[in-house]
Design a protein around this motif. Structure first.
Motif, mmCIF file in Angstrom:
data_model
loop_
_atom_site.group_PDB
_atom_site.id
_atom_site.type_symbol
_atom_site.label_atom_id
_atom_site.label_comp_id
_atom_site.label_asym_id
_atom_site.label_seq_id
_atom_site.Cartn_x
_atom_site.Cartn_y
_atom_site.Cartn_z
ATOM 1 N N GLN A 294 1.076 -1.440 0.166
ATOM 2 C CA GLN A 294 0.007 -0.240 0.071
ATOM 3 C C GLN A 294 0.595 1.326 0.515
ATOM 4 O OE1 GLN A 294 -2.164 -0.234 3.203
ATOM 5 N NE2 GLN A 294 -3.705 -2.380 2.699
ATOM 6 N N GLY A 295 -0.037 2.063 -0.758
ATOM 7 C CA GLY A 295 0.834 3.300 -0.404
ATOM 8 C C GLY A 295 0.178 4.548 -1.019
ATOM 9 N N VAL A 296 1.052 6.374 -1.441
ATOM 10 C CA VAL A 296 0.305 6.785 -1.628
ATOM 11 C C VAL A 296 0.735 7.770 -2.381
ATOM 12 C CG1 VAL A 296 -0.924 9.517 -0.244
ATOM 13 C CG2 VAL A 296 -1.378 7.241 0.914
ATOM 14 N N ILE A 297 0.073 8.238 -3.821
ATOM 15 C CA ILE A 297 0.140 8.882 -5.089
ATOM 16 C C ILE A 297 0.791 9.815 -4.561
ATOM 17 C CG2 ILE A 297 0.287 9.914 -7.351
ATOM 18 C CD1 ILE A 297 -1.302 7.050 -7.614
ATOM 19 N N ILE A 298 1.891 11.155 -4.275
ATOM 20 C CA ILE A 298 2.401 11.905 -3.998
ATOM 21 C C ILE A 298 1.693 13.319 -5.360
ATOM 22 C CG2 ILE A 298 4.124 13.744 -3.156
ATOM 23 C CD1 ILE A 298 2.440 11.599 -1.059
ATOM 24 N N ASN A 299 2.582 12.869 -6.539
ATOM 25 C CA ASN A 299 2.199 13.597 -7.560
ATOM 26 C C ASN A 299 2.099 12.098 -8.927
ATOM 27 O OD1 ASN A 299 4.779 13.433 -8.455
ATOM 28 N ND2 ASN A 299 5.521 14.490 -6.927
ATOM 29 N N ILE A 300 1.147 13.506 -9.671
ATOM 30 C CA ILE A 300 1.211 13.021 -10.770
ATOM 31 C C ILE A 300 1.003 13.299 -12.319
ATOM 32 C CG2 ILE A 300 -1.674 13.040 -11.473
ATOM 33 C CD1 ILE A 300 -1.506 9.594 -11.601
ATOM 34 N N THR A 301 1.740 12.301 -13.267
ATOM 35 C CA THR A 301 1.443 13.724 -14.683
ATOM 36 C C THR A 301 1.467 12.154 -16.282
ATOM 37 O OG1 THR A 301 3.877 12.684 -15.452
ATOM 38 C CG2 THR A 301 4.097 14.250 -14.220
ATOM 39 N N PRO A 302 1.351 12.805 -17.170
ATOM 40 C CA PRO A 302 0.806 11.385 -17.855
ATOM 41 C C PRO A 302 1.976 10.856 -18.218
ATOM 42 C CG PRO A 302 0.451 14.001 -18.858
ATOM 43 C CD PRO A 302 1.234 14.066 -17.355
ATOM 44 N N TYR A 303 3.316 10.620 -17.950
ATOM 45 C CA TYR A 303 4.107 9.690 -18.567
ATOM 46 C C TYR A 303 4.716 9.152 -16.948
ATOM 47 C CZ TYR A 303 4.667 13.153 -22.200
ATOM 48 O OH TYR A 303 4.152 13.770 -22.812
ATOM 49 N N GLY A 304 4.199 9.441 -15.229
ATOM 50 C CA GLY A 304 4.652 8.267 -14.554
ATOM 51 C C GLY A 304 4.046 9.302 -13.046
ATOM 52 N N MET A 305 4.489 8.674 -12.029
ATOM 53 C CA MET A 305 4.076 9.196 -10.662
ATOM 54 C C MET A 305 4.815 8.927 -9.462
ATOM 55 S SD MET A 305 1.073 6.012 -10.491
ATOM 56 C CE MET A 305 0.446 6.168 -11.806
ATOM 57 N N CYS A 306 4.626 9.875 -9.014
ATOM 58 C CA CYS A 306 5.795 9.275 -7.038
ATOM 59 C C CYS A 306 4.833 9.205 -6.519
ATOM 60 C CB CYS A 306 6.608 11.274 -7.432
ATOM 61 S SG CYS A 306 7.376 10.456 -5.643
ATOM 62 N N ILE A 307 5.071 7.997 -5.892
ATOM 63 C CA ILE A 307 4.731 6.515 -4.695
ATOM 64 C C ILE A 307 5.635 7.053 -3.537
ATOM 65 C CG2 ILE A 307 3.352 4.610 -3.901
ATOM 66 C CD1 ILE A 307 3.247 4.360 -7.377
ATOM 67 N N ARG A 308 4.477 7.489 -2.752
ATOM 68 C CA ARG A 308 5.122 7.599 -1.452
ATOM 69 C C ARG A 308 4.901 5.912 -0.450
ATOM 70 N NH1 ARG A 308 5.679 12.489 1.391
ATOM 71 N NH2 ARG A 308 7.105 12.666 0.442
ATOM 72 N N MET A 309 5.722 5.643 0.239
ATOM 73 C CA MET A 309 5.917 3.837 1.242
ATOM 74 C C MET A 309 6.476 3.795 1.829
ATOM 75 S SD MET A 309 4.568 1.271 -2.324
ATOM 76 C CE MET A 309 6.177 0.792 -2.296
ATOM 77 N N MET A 310 6.262 2.882 2.669
ATOM 78 C CA MET A 310 6.862 2.487 3.970
ATOM 79 C C MET A 310 8.016 1.705 3.489
ATOM 80 S SD MET A 310 6.121 3.352 7.015
ATOM 81 C CE MET A 310 6.092 2.408 8.594
ATOM 82 N N GLU A 311 7.282 0.095 1.612
ATOM 83 C CA GLU A 311 8.469 -0.855 1.858
ATOM 84 C C GLU A 311 9.181 -0.398 0.962
ATOM 85 O OE1 GLU A 311 5.116 -1.445 2.400
ATOM 86 O OE2 GLU A 311 4.470 -2.361 3.587
ATOM 87 N N SER A 312 9.755 -1.179 0.555
ATOM 88 C CA SER A 312 10.643 -0.293 -1.033
ATOM 89 C C SER A 312 11.098 -1.545 -2.267
ATOM 90 C CB SER A 312 12.411 -0.634 -0.682
ATOM 91 O OG SER A 312 13.375 0.194 -1.356
ATOM 92 N N PHE A 313 10.336 -1.574 -3.155
ATOM 93 C CA PHE A 313 11.161 -2.279 -4.517
ATOM 94 C C PHE A 313 12.684 -1.881 -5.697
ATOM 95 C CE2 PHE A 313 6.293 -2.243 -3.831
ATOM 96 C CZ PHE A 313 6.184 -3.468 -4.749
#
Length: 151
Positions: free
Chosen positions: A43-62
Motif C-alpha cells: 500500500q502507498g500514496v501517490i504524491i504527484n502524477i503526470t501523464p508519463y509517471g508518478m511518485c508513490i510514497r510507501m514504507m516498503e522498498s522496491f
C-alpha cells in the motif's frame, strides 16, 4: 513539490528543468505490486502524477528497474479500486525525511496494434498531375437593333 528551475547562462530567463510535463499534486491511496507476483501488493500514496509517471510514497522498498503494476484506490482502507491497474517501471527510490520511501514510477505505454478495416491507398505524389488546359470562349450577342458604327 516544485519543479526543478534554473537560470539560463546569461541570467536573463528562468527555465524549467528536464521535466516533460508539469506535475499534478495529489494524495491518492494506491496498491503497487511486482508485475509477475500480484499477491505481493503493498500500500502507498501517490504524491504527484503526470501523464508519463508518478511518485508513490510507501514504507516498503522496491528495487530500481522493477516492473510493477499500480492501481489507484477509491478509499483509504484499500478495498475499493478506482481504476484498472497500469504498468510501470521503478526508475528511482529516494528517502523521505519522515522515514518513508518515495518511488519514481515511469508509466509504460502499451503498444496498440493497428487493425485496418479498409485497404490503404497509395500516397499521392507531391507534384500535381498535369491537367489539360481549358480555354474560355466568349461571344457577344446583341438582340434587337443594329450595331452602331464608330466614326
Amino acid at each position: 513539490m516544485t519543479d526543478e528551475m534554473f537560470l539560463s547562462d546569461d541570467n536573463k530567463s528562468l527555465r524549467r528543468g528536464r521535466r516533460r510535463a508539469q506535475r499534478t499534486e495529489t494524495c491518492r491511496p494506491c496498491r503497487m505490486w511486482p508485475k509477475d507476483a500480484a499477491e505481493l501488493f503493498t500500500q502507498g500514496v501517490i504524491i504527484n502524477i503526470t501523464p508519463y509517471g508518478m511518485c508513490i510514497r510507501m514504507m516498503e522498498s522496491f528495487p530500481v528497474g522493477t516492473e510493477v503494476s499500480v492501481q489507484l484506490m477509491r478509499d483509504e482502507q484499500f478495498n475499493e479500486p478506482l481504476s484498472p491497474p497500469v504498468d510501470g517501471l521503478i526508475v528511482r527510490v529516494a528517502d523521505d525525511p519522515e522515514g518513508f520511501l518515495d518511488h519514481g514510477v515511469q508509466l509504460l505505454q502499451k503498444q496498440i496494434e493497428r487493425q485496418e478495416t479498409r485497404p490503404l491507398y497509395a500516397k499521392r505524389s507531391s507534384t500535381p498531375a498535369k491537367r489539360s488546359r481549358t480555354r474560355m470562349h466568349t461571344i457577344d450577342i446583341r438582340i434587337g437593333g443594329t450595331p452602331k458604327r464608330r466614326k
